[in-house]
Scaffold this motif. Structure first.
Motif, PDB file in Angstrom:
ATOM      1  N   GLU A   8       0.776  -1.323   0.044  1.00 35.18           N
ATOM      2  CA  GLU A   8      -0.022  -0.043   0.016  1.00 35.18           C
ATOM      3  C   GLU A   8       0.746   1.147   0.058  1.00 35.18           C
ATOM      4  O   GLU A   8       0.642   2.372  -0.759  1.00 35.18           O
ATOM      5  CB  GLU A   8      -0.873  -0.140   1.149  1.00 35.18           C
ATOM      6  N   CYS A  11       2.286   1.837  -3.471  1.00 35.29           N
ATOM      7  CA  CYS A  11       1.119   2.303  -4.198  1.00 35.29           C
ATOM      8  C   CYS A  11       0.918   3.708  -3.934  1.00 35.29           C
ATOM      9  O   CYS A  11       0.823   4.672  -5.096  1.00 35.29           O
ATOM     10  CB  CYS A  11      -0.330   1.385  -4.051  1.00 35.29           C
ATOM     11  N   ARG A  12       1.057   4.323  -2.760  1.00 38.26           N
ATOM     12  CA  ARG A  12       1.142   5.587  -2.731  1.00 38.26           C
ATOM     13  C   ARG A  12       2.070   6.299  -2.984  1.00 38.26           C
ATOM     14  O   ARG A  12       1.740   7.577  -3.611  1.00 38.26           O
ATOM     15  CB  ARG A  12       0.823   5.970  -1.037  1.00 38.26           C
ATOM     16  N   ASP A  15       1.494   6.701  -6.920  1.00 38.00           N
ATOM     17  CA  ASP A  15       0.434   7.605  -7.146  1.00 38.00           C
ATOM     18  C   ASP A  15       1.362   8.976  -7.347  1.00 38.00           C
ATOM     19  O   ASP A  15       0.996   9.902  -8.018  1.00 38.00           O
ATOM     20  CB  ASP A  15      -0.599   7.486  -6.405  1.00 38.00           C
ATOM     21  N   ALA A  16       1.950   9.227  -6.041  1.00 40.14           N
ATOM     22  CA  ALA A  16       2.514  10.652  -5.813  1.00 40.14           C
ATOM     23  C   ALA A  16       3.376  10.906  -7.148  1.00 40.14           C
ATOM     24  O   ALA A  16       3.301  12.110  -7.458  1.00 40.14           O
ATOM     25  CB  ALA A  16       3.327  10.612  -4.638  1.00 40.14           C
ATOM     26  N   ALA A  32       6.888   7.708  -0.271  1.00 36.28           N
ATOM     27  CA  ALA A  32       5.686   7.837   0.663  1.00 36.28           C
ATOM     28  C   ALA A  32       6.302   7.345   2.027  1.00 36.28           C
ATOM     29  O   ALA A  32       6.891   6.085   2.089  1.00 36.28           O
ATOM     30  CB  ALA A  32       4.596   6.765   0.337  1.00 36.28           C
ATOM     31  N   ILE A  40       0.264   8.650   6.242  1.00 37.38           N
ATOM     32  CA  ILE A  40       1.127   8.501   5.130  1.00 37.38           C
ATOM     33  C   ILE A  40       1.577   9.936   4.600  1.00 37.38           C
ATOM     34  O   ILE A  40       0.695  10.641   4.232  1.00 37.38           O
ATOM     35  CB  ILE A  40       0.668   7.562   3.956  1.00 37.38           C
ATOM     36  N   THR A  42       3.381  12.008   1.542  1.00 36.66           N
ATOM     37  CA  THR A  42       4.103  11.690   0.271  1.00 36.66           C
ATOM     38  C   THR A  42       5.076  12.949   0.020  1.00 36.66           C
ATOM     39  O   THR A  42       4.878  14.164   0.336  1.00 36.66           O
ATOM     40  CB  THR A  42       3.089  11.403  -0.888  1.00 36.66           C
TER      41      THR A  42
END
Ligand code: THU
Length: 135
Positions: A8, A11-12, A15-16, A32, A40, A42
């Motif tokens: 997870e 994934c953050r 995305d960032a 992240a 979290i 980022t």
């Protein structure tokens, strides 16, 4: 660190990386940090036309966390979607990471979720002789 949590976190970071400002290198990076309260933070790389003033994603995330009141983190994930192979943090970022988290802190990085490298701050930045000065 639990695998699903690290995934997870990755994934953050991934995305960032879409928010990176990297018009010169075209190498977006997202980072992240897992913070002690479970939230979290980022960060992205922010480049500059001077080149030398560029800030890496890892340091952006750490500095944002410190500015938000945190003094440590429990894990970091780094996503480099444009890379052909997993790309670890630069030397300067390794030292900055070591300032705020202990050597056993997990670090995960890669270009995509199916090819991740898992390591620790201590492996990336061994022989940290000045560490005690900041405590
Ligand atoms: N970069 C990061 O943000 N983190 C890394 O771990 C490696 C390098 C950035 C700096 C520059 O904007 C671009 O990636 C190419 O080096």
């Amino acid at each position: 660190m639990e695998k699903s949590l690290m995934t997870e976190l990755y994934c953050r970071a991934y995305d960032a990386s879409a928010r990176a400002y990297a018009p010169y290198s075209r190498f977006p990076v997202g980072a992240a940090l897992l913070l002690p309260d479970g939230s979290i933070m980022t960060g992205v790389n922010v480049e500059n036309r001077s080149y030398g003033l560029t800030n890496c994603a890892e340091r952006t995330a750490v500095f944002a966390a410190v500015a938000a009141g945190y003094r440590t983190f429990q894990a970091i994930a780094i996503a480099t979607p444009a890379a052909a192979a997993p790309t670890g943090p630069c030397g300067g970022c390794r030292q900055v990471l070591s300032e705020f988290a202990p050597p056993e802190t997990p670090v995960i990085f890669g270009a995509s979720p199916d090819n991740l490298v898992e390591t620790t701050i201590g492996e990336l930045y061994p022989f940290d002789s000045l560490h005690e000065l900041g405590r």
